[in-house]
Design a protein around this motif. Structure first.
Motif, PDB file in Angstrom:
ATOM      1  N   ILE A   1      -1.870   3.715  15.044  1.00  0.00           N
ATOM      2  CA  ILE A   1      -1.256   4.689  14.129  1.00  0.00           C
ATOM      3  C   ILE A   1      -1.557   4.294  12.684  1.00  0.00           C
ATOM      4  CG2 ILE A   1       0.922   5.678  13.333  1.00  0.00           C
ATOM      5  CD1 ILE A   1       2.048   5.066  16.162  1.00  0.00           C
ATOM      6  N   GLU A   2      -1.306   3.021  12.345  1.00  0.00           N
ATOM      7  CA  GLU A   2      -1.497   2.569  10.958  1.00  0.00           C
ATOM      8  C   GLU A   2      -2.972   2.667  10.564  1.00  0.00           C
ATOM      9  OE1 GLU A   2      -0.440  -1.702  10.845  1.00  0.00           O
ATOM     10  OE2 GLU A   2      -0.755  -1.643  13.004  1.00  0.00           O
TER      11      GLU A   2
ATOM     12  N   ARG B   1       4.587  -4.241  18.942  1.00  0.00           N
ATOM     13  CA  ARG B   1       3.962  -4.067  17.635  1.00  0.00           C
ATOM     14  C   ARG B   1       2.565  -3.457  17.759  1.00  0.00           C
ATOM     15  NH1 ARG B   1       1.695  -2.818  14.017  1.00  0.00           N
ATOM     16  NH2 ARG B   1       1.549  -3.613  11.873  1.00  0.00           N
TER      17      ARG B   1
ATOM     18  N   GLN C   1     -11.212  20.831  19.668  1.00  0.00           N
ATOM     19  CA  GLN C   1     -10.942  19.394  19.527  1.00  0.00           C
ATOM     20  C   GLN C   1     -10.993  18.640  20.856  1.00  0.00           C
ATOM     21  OE1 GLN C   1      -7.051  17.898  18.212  1.00  0.00           O
ATOM     22  NE2 GLN C   1      -8.122  17.068  16.443  1.00  0.00           N
TER      23      GLN C   1
ATOM     24  N   TRP D   1       6.756   4.069   5.318  1.00  0.00           N
ATOM     25  CA  TRP D   1       5.995   3.122   6.139  1.00  0.00           C
ATOM     26  C   TRP D   1       5.246   2.111   5.262  1.00  0.00           C
ATOM     27  CZ3 TRP D   1       8.674   5.237   9.539  1.00  0.00           C
ATOM     28  CH2 TRP D   1       8.570   6.568   9.921  1.00  0.00           C
TER      29      TRP D   1
ATOM     30  N   TYR E   1       0.497   4.734   0.362  1.00  0.00           N
ATOM     31  CA  TYR E   1      -0.293   5.919   0.717  1.00  0.00           C
ATOM     32  C   TYR E   1       0.600   6.984   1.357  1.00  0.00           C
ATOM     33  CZ  TYR E   1      -5.180   4.184   0.090  1.00  0.00           C
ATOM     34  OH  TYR E   1      -6.374   3.754  -0.406  1.00  0.00           O
ATOM     35  N   SER E   2       1.160   6.653   2.538  1.00  0.00           N
ATOM     36  CA  SER E   2       1.861   7.670   3.334  1.00  0.00           C
ATOM     37  C   SER E   2       3.156   8.140   2.687  1.00  0.00           C
ATOM     38  CB  SER E   2       2.206   7.106   4.707  1.00  0.00           C
ATOM     39  OG  SER E   2       1.071   6.596   5.325  1.00  0.00           O
TER      40      SER E   2
ATOM     41  N   GLY F   1       1.076  12.259   6.292  1.00  0.00           N
ATOM     42  CA  GLY F   1       0.684  11.153   7.166  1.00  0.00           C
ATOM     43  C   GLY F   1      -0.791  11.269   7.442  1.00  0.00           C
ATOM     44  N   SER F   2      -1.113  11.854   8.589  1.00  0.00           N
ATOM     45  CA  SER F   2      -2.532  12.085   8.886  1.00  0.00           C
ATOM     46  C   SER F   2      -3.167  12.963   7.810  1.00  0.00           C
ATOM     47  CB  SER F   2      -2.662  12.773  10.242  1.00  0.00           C
ATOM     48  OG  SER F   2      -2.158  11.928  11.244  1.00  0.00           O
TER      49      SER F   2
ATOM     50  N   PHE G   1       8.378  -2.844   7.429  1.00  0.00           N
ATOM     51  CA  PHE G   1       8.034  -1.837   6.416  1.00  0.00           C
ATOM     52  C   PHE G   1       9.248  -1.093   5.886  1.00  0.00           C
ATOM     53  CE2 PHE G   1       6.011   1.121   9.881  1.00  0.00           C
ATOM     54  CZ  PHE G   1       7.237   1.292  10.481  1.00  0.00           C
TER      55      PHE G   1
ATOM     56  N   THR H   1      -4.553   7.409  12.495  1.00  0.00           N
ATOM     57  CA  THR H   1      -4.356   7.337  13.947  1.00  0.00           C
ATOM     58  C   THR H   1      -5.687   7.390  14.705  1.00  0.00           C
ATOM     59  OG1 THR H   1      -4.215   9.717  14.275  1.00  0.00           O
ATOM     60  CG2 THR H   1      -2.160   8.583  13.725  1.00  0.00           C
TER      61      THR H   1
ATOM     62  N   GLN I   1       0.842  -1.195   0.000  1.00  0.00           N
ATOM     63  CA  GLN I   1       0.000   0.000   0.000  1.00  0.00           C
ATOM     64  C   GLN I   1       0.881   1.249   0.000  1.00  0.00           C
ATOM     65  OE1 GLN I   1      -2.010   0.750   3.715  1.00  0.00           O
ATOM     66  NE2 GLN I   1      -3.703   1.823   2.711  1.00  0.00           N
TER      67      GLN I   1
ATOM     68  N   GLU J   1      -6.499   9.492  16.902  1.00  0.00           N
ATOM     69  CA  GLU J   1      -6.977  10.878  16.961  1.00  0.00           C
ATOM     70  C   GLU J   1      -7.733  11.231  15.682  1.00  0.00           C
ATOM     71  OE1 GLU J   1      -3.861   9.903  17.723  1.00  0.00           O
ATOM     72  OE2 GLU J   1      -3.954  10.178  19.884  1.00  0.00           O
TER      73      GLU J   1
ATOM     74  N   SER K   1       4.236  -1.133   4.399  1.00  0.00           N
ATOM     75  CA  SER K   1       4.315  -2.440   5.047  1.00  0.00           C
ATOM     76  C   SER K   1       4.747  -3.493   4.038  1.00  0.00           C
ATOM     77  CB  SER K   1       2.964  -2.834   5.639  1.00  0.00           C
ATOM     78  OG  SER K   1       2.681  -2.015   6.739  1.00  0.00           O
TER      79      SER K   1
ATOM     80  N   ASN L   1     -11.567  12.426  15.162  1.00  0.00           N
ATOM     81  CA  ASN L   1     -11.938  13.605  14.362  1.00  0.00           C
ATOM     82  C   ASN L   1     -13.050  13.254  13.384  1.00  0.00           C
ATOM     83  OD1 ASN L   1      -9.962  15.149  15.541  1.00  0.00           O
ATOM     84  ND2 ASN L   1      -8.553  15.098  13.800  1.00  0.00           N
TER      85      ASN L   1
HETATM   86  C1  LIG Z   1       2.999  -0.455  11.649  1.00  0.00           C
HETATM   87  C2  LIG Z   1       2.635   0.529  10.595  1.00  0.00           C
HETATM   88  C3  LIG Z   1       2.361   0.117   9.302  1.00  0.00           C
HETATM   89  C4  LIG Z   1       2.030   1.032   8.314  1.00  0.00           C
HETATM   90  N1  LIG Z   1       1.815   0.587   7.033  1.00  0.00           N
HETATM   91  C5  LIG Z   1       1.579   1.480   6.044  1.00  0.00           C
HETATM   92  C6  LIG Z   1       1.448   1.041   4.703  1.00  0.00           C
HETATM   93  O1  LIG Z   1       1.529  -0.146   4.396  1.00  0.00           O
HETATM   94  N2  LIG Z   1       1.234   1.948   3.759  1.00  0.00           N
HETATM   95  C7  LIG Z   1       1.113   3.278   4.041  1.00  0.00           C
HETATM   96  O2  LIG Z   1       0.910   4.059   3.131  1.00  0.00           O
HETATM   97  N3  LIG Z   1       1.245   3.738   5.300  1.00  0.00           N
HETATM   98  C8  LIG Z   1       1.473   2.866   6.316  1.00  0.00           C
HETATM   99  N4  LIG Z   1       1.615   3.322   7.619  1.00  0.00           N
HETATM  100  C9  LIG Z   1       1.595   4.766   7.867  1.00  0.00           C
HETATM  101  C10 LIG Z   1       0.397   5.295   8.651  1.00  0.00           C
HETATM  102  O3  LIG Z   1      -0.754   5.330   7.853  1.00  0.00           O
HETATM  103  C11 LIG Z   1       0.780   6.688   9.172  1.00  0.00           C
HETATM  104  O4  LIG Z   1       1.827   6.524  10.075  1.00  0.00           O
HETATM  105  C12 LIG Z   1      -0.367   7.381   9.854  1.00  0.00           C
HETATM  106  O5  LIG Z   1      -1.358   7.757   8.932  1.00  0.00           O
HETATM  107  C13 LIG Z   1       0.079   8.614  10.661  1.00  0.00           C
HETATM  108  O6  LIG Z   1       0.855   9.484   9.928  1.00  0.00           O
HETATM  109  P1  LIG Z   1       2.248  10.005  10.492  1.00  0.00           P
HETATM  110  O7  LIG Z   1       3.040   8.838  10.880  1.00  0.00           O
HETATM  111  O8  LIG Z   1       2.816  10.941   9.513  1.00  0.00           O
HETATM  112  O9  LIG Z   1       1.885  10.786  11.827  1.00  0.00           O
HETATM  113  P2  LIG Z   1       1.437  12.312  11.952  1.00  0.00           P
HETATM  114  O10 LIG Z   1       0.343  12.581  11.003  1.00  0.00           O
HETATM  115  O11 LIG Z   1       2.617  13.191  11.900  1.00  0.00           O
HETATM  116  O12 LIG Z   1       0.838  12.301  13.410  1.00  0.00           O
HETATM  117  C14 LIG Z   1       1.599  12.510  14.600  1.00  0.00           C
HETATM  118  C15 LIG Z   1       0.629  12.672  15.773  1.00  0.00           C
HETATM  119  O13 LIG Z   1      -0.171  13.830  15.556  1.00  0.00           O
HETATM  120  C16 LIG Z   1      -1.534  13.500  15.649  1.00  0.00           C
HETATM  121  N5  LIG Z   1      -2.299  14.314  14.704  1.00  0.00           N
HETATM  122  C17 LIG Z   1      -2.036  14.577  13.400  1.00  0.00           C
HETATM  123  N6  LIG Z   1      -3.006  15.301  12.857  1.00  0.00           N
HETATM  124  C18 LIG Z   1      -3.929  15.523  13.832  1.00  0.00           C
HETATM  125  C19 LIG Z   1      -5.177  16.197  13.899  1.00  0.00           C
HETATM  126  N7  LIG Z   1      -5.709  16.806  12.828  1.00  0.00           N
HETATM  127  N8  LIG Z   1      -5.843  16.185  15.066  1.00  0.00           N
HETATM  128  C20 LIG Z   1      -5.334  15.573  16.163  1.00  0.00           C
HETATM  129  N9  LIG Z   1      -4.177  14.921  16.154  1.00  0.00           N
HETATM  130  C21 LIG Z   1      -3.482  14.883  15.014  1.00  0.00           C
HETATM  131  C22 LIG Z   1      -1.594  12.028  15.251  1.00  0.00           C
HETATM  132  O14 LIG Z   1      -2.763  11.404  15.724  1.00  0.00           O
HETATM  133  C23 LIG Z   1      -0.346  11.505  15.908  1.00  0.00           C
HETATM  134  O15 LIG Z   1      -0.611  11.229  17.257  1.00  0.00           O
HETATM  135  C24 LIG Z   1       1.953   2.405   8.621  1.00  0.00           C
HETATM  136  C25 LIG Z   1       2.195   2.826   9.928  1.00  0.00           C
HETATM  137  C26 LIG Z   1       2.543   1.920  10.919  1.00  0.00           C
HETATM  138  C27 LIG Z   1       2.808   2.396  12.301  1.00  0.00           C
END
Ligand SMILES: Cc1cc2nc3c(=O)[nH]c(=O)nc-3n(C[C@H](O)[C@H](O)[C@H](O)COP(=O)(O)OP(=O)(O)OC[C@H]3O[C@@H](n4cnc5c(N)ncnc54)[C@H](O)[C@@H]3O)c2cc1C
Lengths: 393, 373
Positions: free
Chosen positions: A372-373, A366, B272, A164, A133-134, A139-140, A216, A376, A131, A378, A166, A382
């Protein structure tokens, strides 16, 4: 009713005949999972046989139509099959992002040609998917993704990176969100594309997790050729597909919080390994924590059941996949915390046969990624606040 | 049974919601309180319950009831929770009818059930003796004397004890526990009414050498503990259904308020910190809804895991109704603390229901025991 019972008998008899003995117990570690794919090495003859037999029945993707390698089962039949598999403690013959994520999106938005091309190999475990995506800066806020996919007339060229991913280093193909319109608003310039990970210009770099494994990768694209016929849905309309796929991903992740077929309930585990008095755990504080956990576990199970019954009765589900994702993952984290408390020192081993290579410790670590994956916790809150409760902002 | 309401149940729910919103909104409870009504409920409203068939919803058709099942009465109780409507519906039409259906003799049923349906006979379960719920009778004792039982002891927190015509009383007898149907007017019975914090009324009951015939036993002599637990499970699930209505209503009013109330130039619902707490409560309520529906189904089906579900449901609803009603006050700010505003009433009713038939500590303990740890 009788028809169903008959069906059940048939399923039971088939499974009894065809499920190899060694496949009738839960996995002890992630290493025992069958992921399939071009370079997958089966750990045993039984594992291979089990996958092949189930795929021939269409039971690796039981609800998909037969022409795409499924068995065309209705919901009730599929539930029966699941129950019969659980009865044997049978392992899933195949764990696959193709089945849990891409398939539903292809079935809903894909052209006939794309379904014919991709679905049957998925059900047979021949192609393993990743996948994409990220990204480092998306991320979020996924829709701010920047991987550039430029129109070259008869094909596209992709540049940028994902993170990330996987099992990126084991995957054969990737489904990927890319930017195809660089002027449009952020949600409107995204397309959903697929390409072979063996294409020139794709490189992956493993990233090690706190659980000690590298499940990943960072995935880099340099002038990667993407065929024009490998777009799901309309060009620049990929966000719709992406969101639909996410609801499936979230539902899948949600069920990690529930004790699956064959796992021993937490309370029972505790009663077997800790001191009791009059049939009660002597550690009354732990006991209360476990009871509260099992209460919520059962409540979530019933809520997932209710949601399915509601879909069947024609009530729409909406953003509830976010709610399930939130609860399922928070529950699984609780479960792992409780298991660490129950096993104490024994849960801390990192290597060796006795601890199944540190199964407990690694699973505990794990599990922290569950919330998070796939978006998140949060972000799920939302979504519930805005889409279900209609709160402003 | 699928975990959804069928069309008939949806209609019942809708009818109950409309009726109660019109005839017995929270204002109705205020009026009872402000007029110091000694009964704490309205007999006019009760006769309307009778007309709609609610008093006979669990009663077999042979006795003039609707035989509609537990899911039906659960839905009505949930709606009563939304409007905080006081009535003897749970004590009489649910708990007592269940007790009579489970263990009543043909005679007891044919005499009492038609009167229950007609709204003329109210019953109250007299079980607890101390400040905390305990299903096993301890100081109430009935001794056999010359072919009669002679009952002495006292019961606390008897819901609707002040208006009931009969009590279902648990008591120790020589080799175990027994249940008796005791007329409120029997010689040696003293009823002391007291009002509780949510304007409902309950009673303490003294039994002083009350003579009872063997045919006043409900169920088997000396071996009624299992029966009592089963009756209590009905009451627990009823209380949980009412708590669901309370929690949902408090939550929904709060979400509306989050959209209306402005501070810093924006609706407070755009913050929030509040959004996440509201979203969490939404999820908790969904979990609760599944539990209550499943528990009601398990009563209708008399399923094996009934006891476990009853405890699990009562515990979870207690936890969630507490959270929902307390968050409701917090998110309303100062106005949430005022008597003029309804939102603060929900936590009062919640607290009563939490204590009845075992609070969440009692039920988590029981749940763990049923699960073998
Ligand atoms: C084990 C694992 C497997 C994964 N596998 C894949 C994969 O196969 N393919 C893929 O594309 N991605 C994958 N991911 C990525 C995953 O989708 C992202 O890590 C996730 O969407 C969060 O993005 P970020 O890590 O950039 O965190 P950030 O977006 O930087 O978030 C950091 C913190 O800020 C908080 N935050 C951010 N925005 C807001 C908001 N608007 N309101 C409140 N809080 C907020 C978050 O909740 C978090 O606590 C994987 C992640 C993990 C941990």
């Amino acid at each position: 009713m009788t028809e169903l019972t008959e069906y059940r008998q048939e399923v039971r008899a088939w499974l009894e005949q065809n499920c190899p003995e060694s496949m009738r117990s839960p996995y002890r570690s992630e290493a025992e999972v069958c992921w399939g794919g071009r370079d997958f090495k089966f750990q045993s003859k039984d594992q291979e046989t089990w996958l092949r037999r189930m795929a021939e029945q269409g039971w690796t993707a039981p609800t998909w139509p037969k022409e795409y390698g499924g068995a065309g089962l209705g919901r009730v039949e599929a539930k029966l099959l699941k129950a019969e598999l659980a009865r044997l403690h049978a392992r899933p013959p195949l764990v696959s992002f193709g089945i849990s994520m891409l398939g539903p999106a292809l079935l809903k938005f894909g052209s006939e040609a794309l379904r014919q091309q991709h679905l049957p190999p998925i059900t047979r475990g021949e192609i393993r998917w990743a996948q994409g995506y990220s990204e480092p800066n998306a991320g979020s806020d996924l829709a701010s993704l920047a991987a550039r996919c430029e129109d070259q007339g008869d094909h596209y060229l992709l540049n940028g990176s994902k993170i990330w991913t996987s099992y990126g280093d084991h995957a054969d193909w990737m489904f990927c969100l890319v930017r195809t319109d660089f002027e449009a608003k952020k949600h409107e310039g995204i397309s959903f594309v697929m390409f072979d990970m063996a294409s020139p210009g794709v490189t992956t770099r493993p990233i090690r997790l706190i659980s000690g494994k590298s499940p990943f990768t960072e995935t880099l694209f340099e002038n990667v050729r993407v065929e024009k016929n490998q777009v799901i849905g309309e060009v620049n309309q990929g966000w719709t597909v992406a969101k639909y796929l996410l609801t499936h991903e979230r539902e899948m992740i949600a069920s990690t919080g529930l004790s699956s077929a064959g796992t021993v309930p937490v309370g029972k585990t505790a009663a077997q390994s800790l001191a009791t008095e009059d049939g009660r755990l002597r550690d009354t504080i732990l006991r209360a924590d476990i009871a509260r956990f099992e209460m919520n576990e059962r409540a979530l199970e019933l809520t997932i059941e209710r949601a399915r019954d509601e879909v069947k009765a024609g009530v729409s589900l909406g953003a509830t996949s976010s709610m399930f994702k939130y609860y399922g993952t928070e529950l699984n984290k609780r479960r792992q915390e409780l298991l660490m408390s129950i096993y104490g020192h024994d849960a801390l081993s990192w290597e060796g046969q006795a601890s199944h290579e540190g199964r407990l410790a690694r699973a505990w670590l794990r599990s922290k990624g569950n919330s998070i994956e796939g978006g998140t916790s949060e972000i799920q809150l939302n979504i519930v606040a805005k889409r279900i409760l209609g709160l402003p902002g | 049974m699928a975990l959804v309401l069928n069309d008939e149940q949806l209609m019942l729910q809708d009818a109950a919601r409309h009726f109660l919103a019109e005839r017995a909104p929270v204002k109705h409870l205020r009026e009872l309180r402000d007029s110091d009504d000694p009964d704490g409920f309205s007999r006019t409203l009760w006769s309307e319950f009778v007309e709609m068939g609610w008093t006979g919803i669990l009663v077999p058709e042979a006795y003039g009831g609707l035989d509609y099942g537990y899911t039906g009465i659960g839905l009505i109780l949930e709606e009563c929770g939304r409007t905080l409507t006081p009535s003897p519906l749970m004590s009489t039409a649910m708990v007592a009818v269940a007790a009579l259906e489970l263990a009543g003799s043909a005679e007891q049923r044919s005499v009492i059930l038609p009167e229950v349906v007609g709204g003329r006979h109210l019953l109250a379960l007299a079980c607890d003796e101390g400040p905390l719920h305990a299903p096993e009778p301890a100081q109430c004792k009935a001794e056999m004397r010359e072919g009669h039982f002679v009952l002495s002891g006292s019961k606390k927190a008897v819901v609707d004890g002040h208006i009931a015509q009969s009590f279902i009383v648990s008591s120790r007898t020589e080799s175990g526990a027994s249940l008796f149907l005791v007329p409120a007017g029997a010689s040696g019975v003293t009823v002391q009414r007291y009002s509780v914090l949510d304007t409902h009324v309950a009673a303490t009951i003294e039994f002083n050498q009350v003579e009872l015939r063997p045919d006043q036993l409900l169920g088997p002599p000396h071996q009624a503990q299992g029966l009592l637990d089963r009756i209590l499970d009905v009451a627990r699930i009823g209380a949980a259904a009412e708590m669901l209505g309370i929690a949902r209503e408090a939550f929904e009013q709060t979400v509306d308020y989050l959209k209306q109330r402005k501070q810093f130039g924006v609706p407070i619902g755009s913050f929030q910190a509040l959004q996440h707490r509201a979203a969490l409560l939404f999820g908790e309520l969904e979990l609760c809804q599944s539990l209550v529906l499943k528990a009601l189904h398990s009563l209708d089906e008399d399923s094996d895991d009934l006891a476990e579900l009853a405890s699990l449901t009562k515990a979870k609803l207690g936890e969630t109704a507490q959270l929902a009603t307390a968050e409701a006050i917090q998110m309303h700010g100062g106005i949430g603390m005022t008597d003029d505003f309804d939102i603060g009433f929900y936590i009062k009713r919640y607290r009563i229901l939490e204590s009845l038939y075992g609070d969440r500590n009692f039920h988590l303990d029981r749940f763990a025991r049923l699960r073998g740890y």
